[in-house]
Scaffold this active site. Structure first.
Site, PDB file in Angstrom:
ATOM      1  N   GLY A  31      70.275  18.457 -13.863  1.00 34.66           N
ATOM      2  CA  GLY A  31      71.617  18.963 -14.528  1.00 34.66           C
ATOM      3  C   GLY A  31      71.743  19.054 -15.872  1.00 34.66           C
ATOM      4  O   GLY A  31      70.987  19.300 -16.783  1.00 34.66           O
ATOM      5  N   ASP A  78      67.090  11.563  -2.697  1.00 29.61           N
ATOM      6  CA  ASP A  78      68.114  12.289  -2.323  1.00 29.61           C
ATOM      7  C   ASP A  78      69.122  11.198  -2.464  1.00 29.61           C
ATOM      8  O   ASP A  78      69.183  10.017  -1.670  1.00 29.61           O
ATOM      9  CB  ASP A  78      67.957  13.000  -1.288  1.00 29.61           C
ATOM     10  CG  ASP A  78      69.090  13.906  -1.160  1.00 29.61           C
ATOM     11  OD1 ASP A  78      70.236  13.612  -1.016  1.00 29.61           O
ATOM     12  OD2 ASP A  78      68.613  15.390  -1.165  1.00 29.61           O
ATOM     13  N   ALA A 101      73.625  11.999 -10.735  1.00 30.62           N
ATOM     14  CA  ALA A 101      73.565  12.851  -9.483  1.00 30.62           C
ATOM     15  C   ALA A 101      75.160  13.185  -9.190  1.00 30.62           C
ATOM     16  O   ALA A 101      75.636  12.190  -8.852  1.00 30.62           O
ATOM     17  CB  ALA A 101      72.670  12.166  -8.509  1.00 30.62           C
ATOM     18  N   SER A 104      78.843  18.198  -8.656  1.00 29.14           N
ATOM     19  CA  SER A 104      79.797  18.163  -9.741  1.00 29.14           C
ATOM     20  C   SER A 104      80.978  19.133  -9.906  1.00 29.14           C
ATOM     21  O   SER A 104      81.942  19.073 -10.654  1.00 29.14           O
ATOM     22  CB  SER A 104      79.093  17.835 -11.015  1.00 29.14           C
ATOM     23  OG  SER A 104      78.916  18.982 -11.414  1.00 29.14           O
ATOM     24  N   THR A 145      84.719  10.092 -14.062  1.00 31.53           N
ATOM     25  CA  THR A 145      85.256  11.361 -14.551  1.00 31.53           C
ATOM     26  C   THR A 145      86.865  11.143 -14.940  1.00 31.53           C
ATOM     27  O   THR A 145      87.576  10.780 -14.265  1.00 31.53           O
ATOM     28  CB  THR A 145      84.948  12.587 -13.390  1.00 31.53           C
ATOM     29  OG1 THR A 145      85.694  13.644 -13.982  1.00 31.53           O
ATOM     30  CG2 THR A 145      85.121  12.027 -12.059  1.00 31.53           C
ATOM     31  N   GLU A 147      88.518  13.622 -13.971  1.00 32.41           N
ATOM     32  CA  GLU A 147      89.160  14.162 -12.830  1.00 32.41           C
ATOM     33  C   GLU A 147      89.928  13.179 -11.883  1.00 32.41           C
ATOM     34  O   GLU A 147      90.612  13.296 -11.068  1.00 32.41           O
ATOM     35  CB  GLU A 147      88.282  14.975 -12.079  1.00 32.41           C
ATOM     36  CG  GLU A 147      87.948  16.125 -12.474  1.00 32.41           C
ATOM     37  CD  GLU A 147      89.028  17.354 -12.400  1.00 32.41           C
ATOM     38  OE1 GLU A 147      89.616  17.431 -11.302  1.00 32.41           O
ATOM     39  OE2 GLU A 147      89.273  17.942 -13.295  1.00 32.41           O
ATOM     40  N   TYR A 170      86.398  16.351  -4.994  1.00 30.01           N
ATOM     41  CA  TYR A 170      85.840  15.642  -6.064  1.00 30.01           C
ATOM     42  C   TYR A 170      86.282  14.573  -6.537  1.00 30.01           C
ATOM     43  O   TYR A 170      85.574  13.284  -6.693  1.00 30.01           O
ATOM     44  CB  TYR A 170      85.398  16.792  -7.136  1.00 30.01           C
ATOM     45  CG  TYR A 170      84.558  16.234  -8.208  1.00 30.01           C
ATOM     46  CD1 TYR A 170      83.195  16.278  -8.366  1.00 30.01           C
ATOM     47  CD2 TYR A 170      85.332  16.045  -9.725  1.00 30.01           C
ATOM     48  CE1 TYR A 170      82.555  15.732  -9.599  1.00 30.01           C
ATOM     49  CE2 TYR A 170      84.520  15.499 -10.354  1.00 30.01           C
ATOM     50  CZ  TYR A 170      83.053  15.276 -10.631  1.00 30.01           C
ATOM     51  OH  TYR A 170      82.555  14.816 -11.612  1.00 30.01           O
ATOM     52  N   LYS A 174      84.993  10.481  -6.607  1.00 28.34           N
ATOM     53  CA  LYS A 174      84.473   9.841  -7.838  1.00 28.34           C
ATOM     54  C   LYS A 174      85.376   8.469  -7.854  1.00 28.34           C
ATOM     55  O   LYS A 174      85.133   7.405  -8.517  1.00 28.34           O
ATOM     56  CB  LYS A 174      84.615  10.432  -9.085  1.00 28.34           C
ATOM     57  CG  LYS A 174      83.701  11.883  -9.008  1.00 28.34           C
ATOM     58  CD  LYS A 174      82.281  11.103  -9.641  1.00 28.34           C
ATOM     59  CE  LYS A 174      81.233  12.143  -9.750  1.00 28.34           C
ATOM     60  NZ  LYS A 174      80.121  11.716 -10.665  1.00 28.34           N
TER      61      LYS A 174
END
Ligand code: NAP
Ligand code: F7E
Length: 346
Positions: A31, A78, A101, A104, A145, A147, A170, A174
């Site tokens: 990323g 994964d 990961a 996002s 984050t 967010e 999202y 988180k």
């Protein structure tokens, strides 16, 4: 004889450096943040393992851009496959794990809510459990984050005292990961840290995110390759910093004596409109309104109107501060996109 002694000494030095080298496992290596973090860790002498998913066509462009492709050992895993994470932790027992990961992109998280939760929430639980069972001295960084704050603020800023009020699947996913990271620290004594990072950008930012969409669009318009940029809410405000600066804060969090959670941002916020103006100004275009169209497709079901950090405590505790300011960030991204597109034109 002198040469012989020198060679023995050199080999011994290399050997001891090799056995002393710290190891880090970085998820999300392909990323934006992964390559910058890998560069920082490699420069510090770490052996870096980067987790990649199973692809038909893997894309190492971001790592090549930062100059670290080929210096990282790639390992397959994964976030939705618990046993793959267990195997990685069990076999590598890394000194540090940086969990970058995620699904996002906030904008897709309403349509991909289940997958977003599986990767961003359950994936973190799997990693924490793997560390607890197989490598409890491993230090763990969780990419939390701003967010998570959503619409919540105290006197217009967000810091350690601001309650969470996420506004997207999202953000919700988180929050779960944040609390699990805290909970494994408090329940099992693991060294876990949450970095609550505000938006950070760079020339390798994903093209869907608004900053890169703007700088790519401006570069195309400047080079005569496009006529307009279609955007959503121009009034949204974000605290934008440079990804290369923010990975230093991640690293510092895992070097502290005690684990903790940290706010990372610049303390300044700008609107999307200000970003647009600055990007066009950088290529000498002042009538940006002629090129920007608002498009309802890019509006969100629930918006986070304003994010602005108070990073003072983090700066004091970690001795960290951002080096790249807003105008420098915009210029860096526009210049990189112009260069990239010019090379493609040739
Ligand atoms: P990014 O560019 O979207 O990179 C995320 C990486 O996660 C990608 O390489 C992706 O792999 C990988 N990934 C997705 N699903 C996976 C799965 N099931 N298994 C393994 N890997 C998977 O994000 P970023 O900007 O570097 O951000 C890094 C982290 O910080 C993310 O957790 C993000 O949520 C968080 N964060 C970012 C910001 C920001 O402003 N950038 C701010 C706060 C927090 P593929 O390449 O295979 O798709
Ligand atoms: O949106 C507005 C949009 O997608 C920023 C992720 O790294 O940072 C990022 O999330 C703002 C929003 O980032 C368009 O509505 C207007 O208000 O660049 P973005 P984000 O949603 O802030 C946080 C901290 C993360 O953790 C996330 O992983 O810009 N906006 N017009 C637009 N956004 C997009 N993408 N596209 C537009 O056309």
């Amino acid at each position: 004889m002198i040469l012989q002694n020198y060679l023995v000494y050199k080999n011994l030095l290399c050997y001891s450096l090799l056995i002393m080298a710290k190891t880090a496992l970085v998820t999300g290596i392909l990323g934006q943040d992964g390559p910058y973090l890998a560069k920082l860790l490699l420069d510090k002498g770490y052996k870096v393992y980067g987790v990649t998913r199973r692809y038909s066509n893997p894309n190492f462009e971001n790592l090549e851009y930062v100059g670290v492709h080929g210096k990282i050992q790639y390992v397959e895993g994964d976030m939705t496959d618990e046993s793959s994470l267990m195997n990685l932790i069990k076999s590598l027992r890394p000194d540090e794990v940086y969990n970058l990961a995620a699904q996002s992109f906030v904008g897709s998280s309403w349509d991909l809510a289940k997958m977003t939760t599986e990767v961003n929430s359950l994936g973190v639980l799997y990693l924490l459990n793997a560390i607890k069972y197989f490598s409890p001295t491993t230090r763990f960084y969780q990419a939390s984050t701003s967010e998570m704050f959503g619409t919540s603020h105290i006197n217009g800023v967000q810091d350690d005292n601001t309650p969470f009020y996420p506004r997207s699947p999202y953000g919700v996913s988180k929050v779960y990961a944040y609390w699990m990271t805290v909970n494994f620290r408090e329940s099992f004594g693991l060294f876990t840290a949450n970095g609550i990072l505000f938006n950070h950008e760079s020339p390798i930012r994903g093209i869907q995110f608004v900053t890169r969409k703007i700088t790519d669009g401006v570069a195309r318009i400047k080079l005569g390759l496009a006529e307009e940029i279609r955007l959503g809410n121009l009034d949204a405000r974000r605290d934008w910093g440079f990804a290369g600066d923010y990975v230093e804060a991640m690293y510092l969090m895992l070097q502290q004596e005690q684990p903790g959670d940290y706010i990372v941002g610049t303390g300044e916020s700008h609107s999307v409109k200000e970003f647009v103006e600055a990007a066009f100004r950088h290529v000498g275009i002042t009538n940006w309104q002629d090129y920007v169209k608002q498009d309802p497709r890019f509006m969100r079901p629930a918006e986070v109107p304003d994010l602005k950090s108070n990073p003072k405590e983090t700066m004091d505790k970690l001795g960290w501060k951002p080096k790249v300011n807003f105008d420098e960030l915009v210029a860096m991204m526009v210049d990189a996109d112009v260069k990239r597109l010019e090379a493609l034109k040739k």
